[in-house]
Design a protein around this motif. Structure first.
Motif, mmCIF file in Angstrom:
data_model
loop_
_atom_site.group_PDB
_atom_site.id
_atom_site.type_symbol
_atom_site.label_atom_id
_atom_site.label_comp_id
_atom_site.label_asym_id
_atom_site.label_seq_id
_atom_site.Cartn_x
_atom_site.Cartn_y
_atom_site.Cartn_z
ATOM 1 N N ALA A 156 0.816 -1.214 0.000
ATOM 2 C CA ALA A 156 0.000 0.000 0.000
ATOM 3 C C ALA A 156 0.850 1.264 0.000
ATOM 4 O O ALA A 156 0.490 2.271 -0.627
ATOM 5 C CB ALA A 156 -0.935 -0.008 1.211
ATOM 6 N N THR A 210 4.471 0.990 -3.153
ATOM 7 C CA THR A 210 4.100 1.103 -4.562
ATOM 8 C C THR A 210 3.618 2.508 -4.900
ATOM 9 O O THR A 210 3.608 2.894 -6.081
ATOM 10 C CB THR A 210 2.999 0.085 -4.916
ATOM 11 O OG1 THR A 210 1.885 0.264 -4.028
ATOM 12 C CG2 THR A 210 3.530 -1.335 -4.786
ATOM 13 N N ARG A 211 3.222 3.268 -3.883
ATOM 14 C CA ARG A 211 2.825 4.662 -4.082
ATOM 15 C C ARG A 211 3.953 5.623 -3.710
ATOM 16 O O ARG A 211 3.744 6.835 -3.601
ATOM 17 C CB ARG A 211 1.572 4.977 -3.249
ATOM 18 C CG ARG A 211 0.327 4.273 -3.739
ATOM 19 C CD ARG A 211 -0.816 4.394 -2.748
ATOM 20 N NE ARG A 211 -2.077 3.871 -3.291
ATOM 21 C CZ ARG A 211 -2.370 2.585 -3.360
ATOM 22 N NH1 ARG A 211 -1.502 1.683 -2.936
ATOM 23 N NH2 ARG A 211 -3.525 2.177 -3.865
ATOM 24 N N ARG A 212 5.115 5.060 -3.485
ATOM 25 C CA ARG A 212 6.330 5.823 -3.184
ATOM 26 C C ARG A 212 6.181 6.691 -1.932
ATOM 27 O O ARG A 212 6.704 7.816 -1.861
ATOM 28 C CB ARG A 212 6.747 6.695 -4.373
ATOM 29 C CG ARG A 212 7.020 5.879 -5.632
ATOM 30 C CD ARG A 212 7.621 6.721 -6.738
ATOM 31 N NE ARG A 212 7.791 5.936 -7.953
ATOM 32 C CZ ARG A 212 8.327 6.394 -9.081
ATOM 33 N NH1 ARG A 212 8.740 7.654 -9.133
ATOM 34 N NH2 ARG A 212 8.453 5.626 -10.144
ATOM 35 N N VAL A 213 5.471 6.156 -0.956
ATOM 36 C CA VAL A 213 5.377 6.821 0.346
ATOM 37 C C VAL A 213 6.599 6.406 1.161
ATOM 38 O O VAL A 213 6.872 5.225 1.328
ATOM 39 C CB VAL A 213 4.085 6.420 1.086
ATOM 40 C CG1 VAL A 213 4.051 7.045 2.478
ATOM 41 C CG2 VAL A 213 2.874 6.836 0.275
#
Length: 403
Positions: free
Chosen positions: A144, A147-150
């Motif tokens: 989660a 993949t969203r580059r958090v």
């Protein structure tokens, strides 16, 4: 025989450090301490599993997690559920209105064992769950977030929030989790009484053995190409991504690895102390675990073990005399580590002790390509001291972090 890679490693600087730790944990402490104190050291070592995972996750890959207590607690709760079911036989709970279920369920008017407790009647399933449940949650969080580059401080805050949420959830579902008291009164493991001094001593050696398994697993990873990619990711993430590597996949892997180590530590903690409660999952516990890693040295897996031992020993000693002041002492310790020696005890050892070792024993230090640089002449001492700045703490090779 002398040319054997195993013999060469055990006679190297790094191998001697591992042997020294093994000697301390297997020989010195069992001889010096009674069963009660030795069990306390075993409890401290369970936190070292979390610290080793944080070295891989934070020190190597640059992923700071402030929620490792979640994975530690999940592993502990999985083991506690099995032990509680074993202690809740119909004969042992005959005085309850519903015999055969844990006592806290009976107190909360639950009349049947919940479905998600049923698999924990199996010890084999429990062993799988101790690692599998923390890894599964870490995988979900990793997919989660990464993949969203958090990343960075945002990821740290999110993991801290997850620790708070899980604590509230466990406390709120008292009938299924034991609530604020947790799962207590754990007595036997497959019929073996874990409350005796002999059992606690045996569990201590099991903890030490599994700790070295995790140490060598972490060492194996950091020595391989995977370890170099993790280090490169922490400093030049975009360059690694543009080189064709899936950065998110590597981050998910190391985050799950740290969760697996923490889950093992949590299960051993439950066996050592005989209970598990939400106090070991929350924000405070998770930040303490980061302090173990920071004090020992976030770049050194061996330093993480010493950091966990020293901080917990200081916590026990200090809180016995000044229990209300310990949280302030812990905060001051964390601030002091960050300001005074950011590389922890391993960094201090690298800076002040390693040069003395080279001068006294004239050891040869291996370079990245495997070539040796001999400390033979006084004129070369200064050059070796300069190269020490690129020397990885407690590891017998130059650090890829600084190369």
């Amino acid at each position: 025989m002398k040319d054997s890679p195993v013999v060469k490693w055990f006679t190297s600087r790094e191998g001697l450090y591992y042997l020294a730790l093994a000697l301390l944990l297997v020989v010195v402490l069992p001889v010096m301490l009674d069963a009660f104190r030795l069990n306390m050291v075993g409890k401290y070592l369970t936190y070292a599993f979390v610290a080793i995972g944080l070295v891989m996750c934070w020190g190597k890959a640059g992923i700071l997690s402030l929620g490792q207590g979640v994975f530690f607690g999940l592993g502990g709760y999985c083991m506690a559920m099995y032990l509680k079911l074993e202690a809740s036989t119909p004969e042992a709970t005959a005085i309850q209105s519903t015999p055969g279920i844990p006592d806290f369920m009976d107190w909360n008017q639950i009349t049947a064992l919940p479905w998600f407790w049923e698999p924990f009647n199996s010890f084999a399933f429990t062993l799988i769950a101790v690692i599998g449940v923390p890894v599964l949650l870490a995988f979900i969080i990793g997919v989660a977030m990464f993949t969203r580059r958090v990343g960075g401080v945002y990821f740290a805050i999110i993991t801290q929030a997850i620790a708070a949420i899980l604590t509230i959830l466990i406390i709120g579902q008292q009938g299924y989790t034991g609530g604020i008291n947790g799962i207590t009164d754990l007595r036997t493991l497959m019929g073996w009484d874990i409350r005796t001094d002999e059992a606690k001593t045996a569990l201590y050696f099991v903890t030490v053995a599994l700790l070295f398994v995790c140490l060598f697993a972490a060492r194996l990873i950091q020595k391989r190409k995977l370890g170099r990619i993790l280090v490169a990711m922490s400093t030049q993430e975009n360059r690694v991504r543009f080189s064709g590597y899936d950065v998110a996949a590597f981050k998910i892997f190391v985050f799950c690895l740290a969760a697996a180590f923490a889950g093992i530590g949590g299960a051993l903690f439950t066996l050592s102390v005989g209970f598990m409660s939400p106090s070991f999952i929350g924000i405070v516990a998770s930040i303490e675990m980061v302090i173990f890693c920071a004090l020992g040295g976030r770049l050194s897996i061996l330093g993480a073990v010493y950091g966990a031992l020293l901080v917990n020993a200081a916590k026990s000693g200090f809180s016995e005399s000044f229990p209300e002041l310990w949280p302030f002492a812990m905060g001051a310790l964390f601030i002091g580590v960050v300001l005074a020696f950011p590389n922890g005890l391993a960094g201090l050892y690298q800076t002040y002790v390693m040069p003395l070792e080279d001068r006294l024993f004239r050891r040869k230090r291996g370079s990245v390509e495997g070539r040796n640089v001999a400390a033979t002449a006084p004129a070369n001492i200064k050059d070796l001291e300069d190269k020490a700045s690129n020397y990885d703490s407690m590891i017998d090779q130059y650090s890829p972090e600084k190369s």
